[in-house]
Design a protein around this motif. Structure first.
Motif, PDB file in Angstrom:
ATOM      1  N   ARG A 195       9.430  65.387  34.214  1.00 46.58           N
ATOM      2  CA  ARG A 195       9.127  65.287  32.782  1.00 46.58           C
ATOM      3  C   ARG A 195       7.713  64.717  32.582  1.00 46.58           C
ATOM      4  O   ARG A 195       6.935  65.211  31.770  1.00 46.58           O
ATOM      5  CB  ARG A 195      10.163  64.364  32.125  1.00 46.58           C
ATOM      6  CG  ARG A 195      10.083  64.341  30.617  1.00 46.58           C
ATOM      7  CD  ARG A 195      11.237  63.567  30.041  1.00 46.58           C
ATOM      8  NE  ARG A 195      11.245  62.189  30.527  1.00 46.58           N
ATOM      9  CZ  ARG A 195      11.623  61.153  29.796  1.00 46.58           C
ATOM     10  NH1 ARG A 195      12.032  61.321  28.571  1.00 46.58           N
ATOM     11  NH2 ARG A 195      11.620  59.941  30.285  1.00 46.58           N
ATOM     12  N   HIS A 220       4.605  66.609  30.852  1.00 52.79           N
ATOM     13  CA  HIS A 220       3.876  66.087  29.689  1.00 52.79           C
ATOM     14  C   HIS A 220       2.393  65.912  29.983  1.00 52.79           C
ATOM     15  O   HIS A 220       1.568  66.012  29.084  1.00 52.79           O
ATOM     16  CB  HIS A 220       4.504  64.781  29.214  1.00 52.79           C
ATOM     17  CG  HIS A 220       5.803  64.995  28.513  1.00 52.79           C
ATOM     18  ND1 HIS A 220       6.857  64.124  28.604  1.00 52.79           N
ATOM     19  CD2 HIS A 220       6.245  66.014  27.722  1.00 52.79           C
ATOM     20  CE1 HIS A 220       7.877  64.577  27.889  1.00 52.79           C
ATOM     21  NE2 HIS A 220       7.532  65.728  27.364  1.00 52.79           N
ATOM     22  N   LEU A 265      -0.047  57.315  25.770  1.00 46.05           N
ATOM     23  CA  LEU A 265       0.881  57.773  24.732  1.00 46.05           C
ATOM     24  C   LEU A 265       2.203  58.232  25.334  1.00 46.05           C
ATOM     25  O   LEU A 265       3.271  57.887  24.845  1.00 46.05           O
ATOM     26  CB  LEU A 265       0.263  58.934  23.949  1.00 46.05           C
ATOM     27  CG  LEU A 265      -0.671  58.567  22.797  1.00 46.05           C
ATOM     28  CD1 LEU A 265      -1.223  59.818  22.161  1.00 46.05           C
ATOM     29  CD2 LEU A 265       0.066  57.752  21.749  1.00 46.05           C
ATOM     30  N   ILE A 266       2.104  59.031  26.400  1.00 45.94           N
ATOM     31  CA  ILE A 266       3.331  59.532  27.045  1.00 45.94           C
ATOM     32  C   ILE A 266       4.206  58.363  27.472  1.00 45.94           C
ATOM     33  O   ILE A 266       5.391  58.297  27.155  1.00 45.94           O
ATOM     34  CB  ILE A 266       2.989  60.411  28.278  1.00 45.94           C
ATOM     35  CG1 ILE A 266       2.219  61.660  27.852  1.00 45.94           C
ATOM     36  CG2 ILE A 266       4.249  60.801  29.037  1.00 45.94           C
ATOM     37  CD1 ILE A 266       1.669  62.463  29.029  1.00 45.94           C
ATOM     38  N   PHE A 297       4.147  55.302  26.484  1.00 47.01           N
ATOM     39  CA  PHE A 297       4.607  54.512  25.345  1.00 47.01           C
ATOM     40  C   PHE A 297       5.848  55.146  24.711  1.00 47.01           C
ATOM     41  O   PHE A 297       6.829  54.473  24.429  1.00 47.01           O
ATOM     42  CB  PHE A 297       3.478  54.405  24.306  1.00 47.01           C
ATOM     43  CG  PHE A 297       3.888  53.763  23.026  1.00 47.01           C
ATOM     44  CD1 PHE A 297       4.054  52.379  22.948  1.00 47.01           C
ATOM     45  CD2 PHE A 297       4.130  54.512  21.881  1.00 47.01           C
ATOM     46  CE1 PHE A 297       4.438  51.776  21.765  1.00 47.01           C
ATOM     47  CE2 PHE A 297       4.520  53.916  20.700  1.00 47.01           C
ATOM     48  CZ  PHE A 297       4.677  52.548  20.637  1.00 47.01           C
ATOM     49  N   TYR A 298       5.814  56.456  24.541  1.00 41.09           N
ATOM     50  CA  TYR A 298       6.944  57.109  23.865  1.00 41.09           C
ATOM     51  C   TYR A 298       8.165  57.270  24.781  1.00 41.09           C
ATOM     52  O   TYR A 298       9.246  57.580  24.302  1.00 41.09           O
ATOM     53  CB  TYR A 298       6.517  58.451  23.264  1.00 41.09           C
ATOM     54  CG  TYR A 298       5.773  58.270  21.968  1.00 41.09           C
ATOM     55  CD1 TYR A 298       6.445  57.841  20.828  1.00 41.09           C
ATOM     56  CD2 TYR A 298       4.408  58.473  21.884  1.00 41.09           C
ATOM     57  CE1 TYR A 298       5.769  57.635  19.641  1.00 41.09           C
ATOM     58  CE2 TYR A 298       3.714  58.271  20.696  1.00 41.09           C
ATOM     59  CZ  TYR A 298       4.408  57.849  19.580  1.00 41.09           C
ATOM     60  OH  TYR A 298       3.743  57.632  18.402  1.00 41.09           O
ATOM     61  N   TYR A 299       8.003  57.068  26.070  1.00 41.13           N
ATOM     62  CA  TYR A 299       9.169  57.107  26.954  1.00 41.13           C
ATOM     63  C   TYR A 299      10.107  55.918  26.679  1.00 41.13           C
ATOM     64  O   TYR A 299      11.260  55.935  27.070  1.00 41.13           O
ATOM     65  CB  TYR A 299       8.749  57.064  28.426  1.00 41.13           C
ATOM     66  CG  TYR A 299       8.293  58.392  28.968  1.00 41.13           C
ATOM     67  CD1 TYR A 299       8.365  59.546  28.209  1.00 41.13           C
ATOM     68  CD2 TYR A 299       7.796  58.495  30.255  1.00 41.13           C
ATOM     69  CE1 TYR A 299       7.941  60.753  28.712  1.00 41.13           C
ATOM     70  CE2 TYR A 299       7.371  59.706  30.769  1.00 41.13           C
ATOM     71  CZ  TYR A 299       7.442  60.834  29.998  1.00 41.13           C
ATOM     72  OH  TYR A 299       7.026  62.022  30.503  1.00 41.13           O
ATOM     73  N   GLU A 300       9.580  54.892  26.038  1.00 41.69           N
ATOM     74  CA  GLU A 300      10.356  53.711  25.623  1.00 41.69           C
ATOM     75  C   GLU A 300      10.989  52.953  26.787  1.00 41.69           C
ATOM     76  O   GLU A 300      11.940  52.213  26.610  1.00 41.69           O
ATOM     77  CB  GLU A 300      11.454  54.106  24.618  1.00 41.69           C
ATOM     78  CG  GLU A 300      10.883  54.546  23.291  1.00 41.69           C
ATOM     79  CD  GLU A 300      11.921  55.055  22.327  1.00 41.69           C
ATOM     80  OE1 GLU A 300      13.038  55.360  22.767  1.00 41.69           O
ATOM     81  OE2 GLU A 300      11.611  55.163  21.139  1.00 41.69           O
ATOM     82  N   LYS A 350      -3.084  57.370  19.090  1.00 44.70           N
ATOM     83  CA  LYS A 350      -2.174  57.695  17.979  1.00 44.70           C
ATOM     84  C   LYS A 350      -2.970  58.201  16.780  1.00 44.70           C
ATOM     85  O   LYS A 350      -2.583  59.175  16.142  1.00 44.70           O
ATOM     86  CB  LYS A 350      -1.387  56.447  17.573  1.00 44.70           C
ATOM     87  CG  LYS A 350      -0.162  56.200  18.419  1.00 44.70           C
ATOM     88  CD  LYS A 350       0.577  55.015  17.821  1.00 44.70           C
ATOM     89  CE  LYS A 350       1.657  54.527  18.708  1.00 44.70           C
ATOM     90  NZ  LYS A 350       2.302  53.324  18.188  1.00 44.70           N
TER      91      LYS A 350
END
Lengths: 188, 102
Positions: free
Chosen positions: A32, A36, A143-144, A146-149, A175
């Motif tokens: 993944r 991305h 960003l990638i 960060f958004y994977y949480e 962002k």
């Protein structure tokens, strides 16, 4: 459950199946991440395989005190940067006319039912991917992650090998740029 | 007003949506790992071996032994070399056969 450390030690002592176990453990999350970063399935597959070749070569230098996943993602990012640089050079040298139309056409061909919702969602995702392609590379990886949480700011800094302040500023800037690009595409 | 929220939601969904890895990915990776033999290391070892063998032959031929003894010792040395090469080739082909079978 066997820890990453145990698997690595087991592989180092000659057990090949430990490596297979390790690859399978990170197969989905690493693929993944590769996808991305590259935004192409085939490219992601090549990157995935290259990462494991590099990981095995550098395994002696791996510090078992560090989380394996962060190290794995760091290796992935470094290889992706190298590949991107090479690709950019090649593109400049050949001055190829680059168009995404054919790949976009391939991506829209799908066996799933073509409902209106599905097509709208697909279009949204395609738009987002176009925006991500235009984003400067130094903002994409933070960003990638960060958004994977699942990565804290500290972990992102560790993967990117930059201080915490840089992570935060790159995230903010990334962002902003992404939202501006999405806004522009939305207005078109 | 809602647009930034929608964008944020879209980003979260996009990055957290599962990306299906191809089913052959692990097998393909293991095959690639098997193929990436340390060729550079092998070439270095071969070059070093040739240098050692030539030096040994030169010292032996220049020494005070009988010619028959010199030829005998060189033949034994060559025999050991041949066995080592045969074992190495066997080991490499066995590895590549194993990975292609998987």
């Amino acid at each position: 459950m066997i820890s990453d450390r145990q698997l690595i030690e087991s592989y180092r002592s000659g057990r090949q199946e430990a490596l297979e176990h390790l690859i399978n453990r990170y197969r989905d999350s690493l693929f993944r991440f590769c996808y991305h970063l590259s935004l192409e399935k085939q490219e992601a597959e090549d990157l995935f395989q290259e990462v494991w070749v590099r990981v095995l070569r550098k395994l002696e230098k791996y510090d078992p005190e560090r989380p394996f996943k962060a190290w794995l993602f760091q290796v992935t990012l470094n290889i992706h940067k190298d590949r991107y640089r090479k690709w950019k050079k090649l593109r400049e040298r050949l001055t190829l006319a680059w168009t995404d139309e054919s790949s976009r056409f391939k991506e829209t061909r799908d066996a799933a039912p073509l409902t209106e919702d599905f097509l709208m969602k697909k279009e949204e995702v395609l738009n987002l991917e176009q925006c991500l392609r235009t984003l400067p590379k130094r903002y994409l990886a933070p960003l990638i992650l960060f958004y994977y949480e699942e990565f804290s700011y500290e972990s992102i800094g560790e993967v990117l090998d930059v201080p915490l302040g840089t992570v935060k500023s790159r995230l903010n800037q990334g962002k902003k740029l992404l939202k501006a690009a999405m806004g522009e595409r939305g207005n078109e | 007003m809602n647009e930034p929220m929608e964008n944020e939601q879209l980003l979260k969904e996009y990055f957290n949506a599962p990306v299906a890895a191809p089913p052959h990915l692990t097998a393909g990776t293991l095959r690639k790992l098997g193929e990436s033999q340390p060729i550079g290391l092998l070439i270095c070892a071969t070059a070093l071996n040739i240098i050692v063998a030539l030096t040994f032959a030169f010292i032996l031929l220049a020494g005070p032994l009988l010619l028959l003894w010199k030829i005998g010792i060189l033949l034994v040395f060559a025999l050991f070399q041949a066995i080592a090469v045969a074992l190495l080739v066997y080991n490499l082909t066995a590895n590549s056969l194993e990975t292609s079978a998987n």
